[in-house]
Design an enzyme around this catalytic site. Structure first.
Site, PDB file in Angstrom:
ATOM      1  N   HIS A 183       0.861  -1.190  -0.009  1.00 14.04           N
ATOM      2  CA  HIS A 183      -0.075  -0.046  -0.127  1.00 14.04           C
ATOM      3  C   HIS A 183       0.822   1.243   0.131  1.00 14.04           C
ATOM      4  CE1 HIS A 183      -3.870   2.172   0.627  1.00 14.04           C
ATOM      5  NE2 HIS A 183      -2.913   3.083   1.342  1.00 14.04           N
ATOM      6  N   CYS A 184       0.734   1.995  -1.131  1.00 14.81           N
ATOM      7  CA  CYS A 184       1.532   3.156  -1.136  1.00 14.81           C
ATOM      8  C   CYS A 184       0.891   4.363  -0.700  1.00 14.81           C
ATOM      9  CB  CYS A 184       1.854   3.525  -2.599  1.00 14.81           C
ATOM     10  SG  CYS A 184       3.298   4.666  -2.904  1.00 14.81           S
ATOM     11  N   PRO A 185       1.348   4.967   0.466  1.00 15.45           N
ATOM     12  CA  PRO A 185       0.710   6.426   0.749  1.00 15.45           C
ATOM     13  C   PRO A 185       0.884   7.508  -0.155  1.00 15.45           C
ATOM     14  CG  PRO A 185       2.664   6.164   2.065  1.00 15.45           C
ATOM     15  CD  PRO A 185       2.379   4.840   1.394  1.00 15.45           C
TER      16      PRO A 185
END
Length: 384
Positions: A183-185
């Protein structure tokens, strides 16, 4: 509600059985009754939470569950802030490039260098903007919620649905992701099967753009740095004068009373802002090039081996486990380094290296992300 009612009824039945074992009037068997009561109470307590799969890892995960919950929710809300930060920083670099660098290039560079900088810079910019937009707006893909005949390897404990191969649950998005990488912020989105290529291309072209800016502005950065140092030294000399016979006179009399007028500043406000902007551009692009370049290289290694970030960890554990048994682990999704890149970009012919890699392309990845029992480009792949 039904699960709570069943739990309540089971607890009440156990409590009634516990009451039946309570000592009555017999004093001779009090010790035996107390021991039986204690052992039965322990058994009743353990029966409410016992699991044969429970180990130290499960206990630690349970203890840290509130922290995980807090991190997941903070990451979910801060994702919007990170996306806005990417847009603001990129826009500031573009503003400096168009207002400061391009006019200087047109005045000082030859025609060949002007064509090179304009063409390469705008091509790189288009690739960055296109892939970032697609990476943030494209869904990574999730398994269907309805019952279907899709192949699955396990059941998700959170979603309670069949989980296909290479699928993992994202606690931030609160759903299962096909071929999940992480999951890439900075995207406020998961990186999965349908947007993995967009994410990697964004990292690659942004790294190339930062390296291009850092190398092109190196000499300008050195000149701007020394110019700022000269500004600071002049400001110090302006505010403080050595106390000598002449210096005492200058320190007592007001500014401009000797020469008749205040001398103009050596650097105008526009020149100061120009030098500071060049320093800001070089420091930011160089820092991003180092940090993002390392991340891009890491993902390039994973793609070459046919793995995702999560699968890297799983495959290492599986390799160590099989080594203890004298066996060798083979990644079933590794088709060879070159073929892994062809599958990743979905290059089916030579012209696709131009149209699907070097130019913006919104084509879908190979497969649906649900089944992986096929062998693309069978004739050219290594035997597994």
């Amino acid at each position: 509600m039904r699960s709570r009612a069943r739990l309540y009824s089971s607890v009440m039945r156990l409590f009634l059985r516990w009451c039946r074992l309570c000592p009555k009037r017999s004093r001779t068997k009090v010790g035996k009754r107390v021991r039986e009561l204690w052992s039965y109470s322990r058994l009743m307590l353990r029966s409410l939470h016992f699991n044969s799969l429970t180990n130290s890892d499960v206990v630690m995960d349970s203890l840290f569950e509130p922290i995980y919950w807090l991190v997941d929710h903070l990451t979910r809300w801060f994702g919007v802030v990170f996306v806005c930060l990417v847009i603001v920083l990129t826009s500031s670099i573009l503003l400096i490039a168009y207002l400061c660098l391009l006019p200087l290039i047109f005045r000082t560079y030859s025609l060949a260098w002007i064509v090179w900088h304009v063409c390469y810079g705008h091509w790189n910019l288009v690739m960055i903007v296109f892939h970032y937009y697609k990476a943030t707006r494209t869904s990574p893909g999730s398994p269907p919620q309805m019952k279907s005949d899709m192949p699955s390897v396990s059941i998700c404990k959170r979603c309670i649905i069949p989980k296909p191969a290479r699928t993992h649950h994202c606690s931030i998005c609160n759903r299962c992701i096909l071929k999940m990488d992480h999951h890439c912020p900075w995207l406020n989105n998961c990186v999965g099967h349908f947007n993995h290529r967009y994410f990697f291309c964004f990292c690659l072209f942004l790294t190339m753009g930062c390296i291009y800016c850092s190398i092109s502005c190196r000499n300008m950065f050195i000149d701007a740095y020394y110019a700022i140092e000269r500004m600071k030294s002049m400001d110090i000399e302006k505010h403080g004068v050595a106390v000598t016979e002449v210096g005492l006179l200058y320190s007592i009399l007001p500014m401009g009373s000797i020469s008749g007028q205040t001398p103009p500043p050596p650097y105008t406000f526009r020149e100061r802002m120009f030098h500071k902007s060049i320093i800001y551009l070089w420091v930011l692009t160089s820092s991003v090039a180092l940090a993002l370049g390392g991340l891009t290289l890491w993902h390039a290694v994973l793609i070459s081996q046919g793995e995702t970030s999560i699968e890297r960890h799983i495959n290492r554990k599986e390799t160590r486990r099989l080594q203890k048994k004298g066996k060798v682990f083979r990644n079933p999704f590794n088709y060879g380094k070159f073929n892994n890149w062809k599958v990743f970009f979905r290059v089916e012919k030579r012209s696709h290296w131009l149209t699907r890699v070097l130019l913006p392309s919104g084509h879908a990845p190979y497969g649906d992300g649900l089944s992986w029992d096929y062998t693309p480009y069978r004739n050219s792949l290594m035997a597994i």
